[in-house]
Design an enzyme around this catalytic site. Structure first.
Site, short mmCIF file in Angstrom:
data_model
loop_
_atom_site.label_atom_id
_atom_site.label_comp_id
_atom_site.label_asym_id
_atom_site.label_seq_id
_atom_site.Cartn_x
_atom_site.Cartn_y
_atom_site.Cartn_z
N ASP A 126 125.77 -72.61 -14.63
CA ASP A 126 125.85 -71.60 -15.66
C ASP A 126 125.36 -72.25 -16.96
O ASP A 126 125.73 -73.37 -17.27
CB ASP A 126 127.32 -71.18 -15.83
CG ASP A 126 127.48 -69.70 -16.13
OD1 ASP A 126 126.73 -69.22 -16.99
OD2 ASP A 126 128.34 -69.07 -15.51
N ASP A 176 123.88 -67.16 -19.40
CA ASP A 176 124.95 -66.34 -19.96
C ASP A 176 124.43 -65.46 -21.11
O ASP A 176 123.71 -65.95 -21.99
CB ASP A 176 126.02 -67.30 -20.50
CG ASP A 176 127.29 -66.61 -20.92
OD1 ASP A 176 127.94 -66.01 -20.06
OD2 ASP A 176 127.63 -66.68 -22.12
N GLU A 216 122.18 -62.97 -17.28
CA GLU A 216 123.23 -61.99 -17.48
C GLU A 216 122.83 -61.13 -18.68
O GLU A 216 122.64 -61.64 -19.78
CB GLU A 216 124.57 -62.68 -17.77
CG GLU A 216 125.70 -61.65 -17.83
CD GLU A 216 126.91 -62.09 -18.64
OE1 GLU A 216 127.98 -61.53 -18.41
OE2 GLU A 216 126.78 -62.97 -19.50
C1 GLC Z 1 129.65 -63.88 -20.40
C2 GLC Z 1 130.60 -64.61 -19.48
C3 GLC Z 1 132.00 -64.46 -20.01
C4 GLC Z 1 132.05 -65.09 -21.38
C5 GLC Z 1 130.97 -64.52 -22.30
C6 GLC Z 1 130.78 -65.37 -23.51
O1 GLC Z 1 129.89 -62.52 -20.43
O2 GLC Z 1 130.46 -64.14 -18.18
O3 GLC Z 1 132.96 -65.01 -19.16
O4 GLC Z 1 133.30 -64.88 -21.96
O5 GLC Z 1 129.72 -64.44 -21.68
O6 GLC Z 1 130.16 -66.58 -23.19
#
Ligand code: GLC
Length: 571
Positions: A111, A213, A265
């Site tokens: 990640d 992320d 993401e």
């Molecule tokens: C993404 C992650 C989450 C985190 C956020 C900030 O949404 O999946 O767990 O809190 O980013 O980094």
């Protein structure tokens, strides 16, 4: 890029593209397995369970952040990208994990959080020292407005304002998430160079890819406009002005040099952007997670309310992404669960009497689609929501913030707790249930968060021993995907959009079509056999979650509660 589906198929068919033919297992190491009796899981625990994941049939793992971090947001607040957090182990453990995973044929995806760092990161500590520190521009600093208030009225994703004042230097810094997660300034070239160098450093250590992320938030509108009433400001940084330029630059600087899997993401976003992010010609990313299908139980867009899901909306949203991404030559990451979402079986299935059957049904609905499937730890067991009853059970920073905010808004406490029971990210973060023993076999000590309490029934040991378990059903779905190329390449088409109970779709290939039919309800129902598929007698069952499985007869498919089937017809 609005190509015809046939053109998209050529892209889908590239046999060299392992990324479109893989199934990924997501691990939240903190809640996976503790080998030293500590409260949190560790890398040795991940290593110990690699054979369990390989046996499931996955060929890659995604590890949520294990870098050095104060753990305010469980590792999504990175203090040092080049170090492993001592709670997880050492860099030697990480190297051993890479070696052992590779020996089992498993790729390792890390990640990567580069929208922000922890305020404990050395860059931020230098940045906040003075306005003329060489690292000042690594972050987004702005003067207060004339009345001393924050530069904009944007809201943090975890509740509260997105800016915090640094008293010493008299400026505000931006944090789209927690106050300890300061946003990096991607306009500043040295930031981009430092990030790319750091990513390459990890590739030199043998990692096979990154899950990036909230990566579509890195480019902010430099005018920093005020958010119109009723909005939170996200329109000024979601898929922002320079996002495609930055991702293309990252691709050339980092990903192009090797056969690396990248999954972004994407917060909010739309199909058009995701086609662009993932079309091979764009040279940006391989695939994207989008979240619109996980908002079909947010009435009016509001997450913090307990409401049932809307099946028609679910079908529409997923179909929109299936057809839109296929038509444009993009690629979806497919998922129901991750560490931020409630458990799918509690949310879209039945975590009571039909738990096993509905967990298999949900798996079928997703694994029949075009894209790269992701399985989140425990999903393969049909793990349920936590069922916590008091605020003292919760650990997640977002849940604790929202508890305070909802109470301050006047929502009565029992209702707040009911909302958290349905919505909290902690639902996904309870310890992985390995055995029926103490703390589900997660740790011999005291876990950092309680188990769901149903480990006597739901645990990996029992699932592996039972050929009818959810675990072995996932294994069959994964094998079916490998043996059935039309699951990867076939054109998606929703059938019977208005059906109130069934989510059914076709996957059309050359000379064969798959019918995926899933009953999302706890009562029996019937789906008319699509006449264009011809004689229903030619349908061959590929997989089903009941024995005997439903067979199309008399122009219809009668489905039992939560029944799912995948049929093949020769057209
Ligand atoms: C993404 C992650 C989450 C985190 C956020 C900030 O949404 O999946 O767990 O809190 O980013 O980094």
């Amino acid at each position: 890029m609005g190509e015809h589906p046939a053109a998209a198929l050529d892209v889908l068919r590239d046999p060299a593209d392992w990324k479109r033919n893989t199934v990924v297992y997501q691990i939240y190491p903190r809640s996976f397995l503790s080998t030293d009796g500590g409260p949190t899981g560790d890398l040795a625990g991940v290593i110990a369970k690699l054979p369990y994941i390989a046996q499931l049939g996955c060929d890659a793992i995604w590890l949520t952040p294990v870098y050095a971090s104060p753990q305010r947001d469980n590792g999504y607040d990175i203090a040092d990208y080049h170090a492993i957090d001592p709670s997880f182990g050492t860099m030697e453990d990480m190297q051993r994990l890479l070696d052992e995973a590779h020996a089992l044929g498993l790729k390792v995806i890390m990640d990567m959080v580069v929208n922000h760092t922890s305020t404990d990161h050395a860059w931020f500590r230098a940045s906040r020292e003075s306005r003329d520190n060489p690292y000042r521009d690594f972050y987004v600093w702005r003067d207060p407005q004339a009345d001393g208030s924050a530069p904009t009225n944007w809201e943090s994703k975890f509740g509260g304002p997105a800016w915090s004042l640094d008293q010493a230097t008299g400026q505000y810094y931006l944090h789209l998430f927690d106050v300890t997660q300061a946003d990096l300034n991607w306009e500043h070239e040295p930031v981009r160079e430092a990030v790319y160098a750091m990513m390459n450093w990890w590739f030199d250590r043998g990692v096979d890819g990154f899950r990036l992320d909230v990566i579509n938030l890195i480019s902010k509108d430099q005018a920093f406009p005020q958010a119109p009433p009723g909005t939170d400001g996200r329109q000024f940084y979601t898929d922002g002005p320079r996002i495609h330029e930055f991702l293309n630059e990252m691709h050339e600087a980092v990903f192009a040099a090797g056969d690396r899997l990248t999954v972004g993401e994407m917060s909010s976003t739309d199909v058009e952007h995701c086609v662009r992010y993932t079309h091979p010609d764009s040279r940006e990313l391989d695939m994207t997670f989008s979240f619109h299908h996980l908002k079909v139980d947010y009435p009016g867009g509001e997450k913090w309310t307990a409401a049932p899901f809307d099946l028609l909306a679910l079908k529409d949203v997923m179909s929109h992404w299936q057809t839109g991404m296929q038509a444009g030559g993009g690629w979806n990451a497919l998922f129901w669960c991750n560490h931020d979402q409630p458990r799918a079986v509690s949310r879209f299935g039945d975590d009571g009497v039909h738990r096993v059957r509905s967990a298999k049904m949900l798996a079928t609905a997703l694994h029949g689609m075009a894209g790269t499937p992701y399985i989140y730890q425990g999903e393969e067991l049909g793990m349920t929501n936590a069922g916590f009853t008091g605020i003292e059970d919760y650990r997640d920073v977002e849940s604790l913030n929202m508890y305070r905010i909802l109470l301050a808004r006047g929502v009565p406490e029992p209702e707040v707790l009911e909302i958290l029971r349905a919505r909290s990210r902690d639902n996904a973060r309870t310890p992985m249930q390995w055995t029926s023993g103490r703390h589900a076999g997660f740790t011999s000590g005291t876990p950092w968060i309680d188990t769901c309490g149903n480990e006597a029934e739901i645990n990996a040991e029992a699932a592996v021993a039972d050929p009818d378990s959810v675990y072995w059903y996932y294994n069959r779905l994964i094998r079916l995907r490998r043996e059935t190329p039309v699951i990867t390449t076939g054109v998606y088409e929703l059938i019977d959009r208005e059906h109130p109970d069934v989510f059914a779709y076709l996957r059309r290939g050359e000379g064969e079509t798959l019918v995926v039919a899933c009953n999302f309800r706890g009562h029996p129902t019937s789906l008319a056999w699509p006449s264009e598929l011809g004689d229903e007698g030619t349908a061959e069952l590929l997989i089903g979650n009941l024995d005997p499985a439903a067979k199309p007869e008399g122009g219809a498919l009668q489905l039992a509660p939560y029944e799912a089937v995948v049929l093949r017809v020769p057209v």
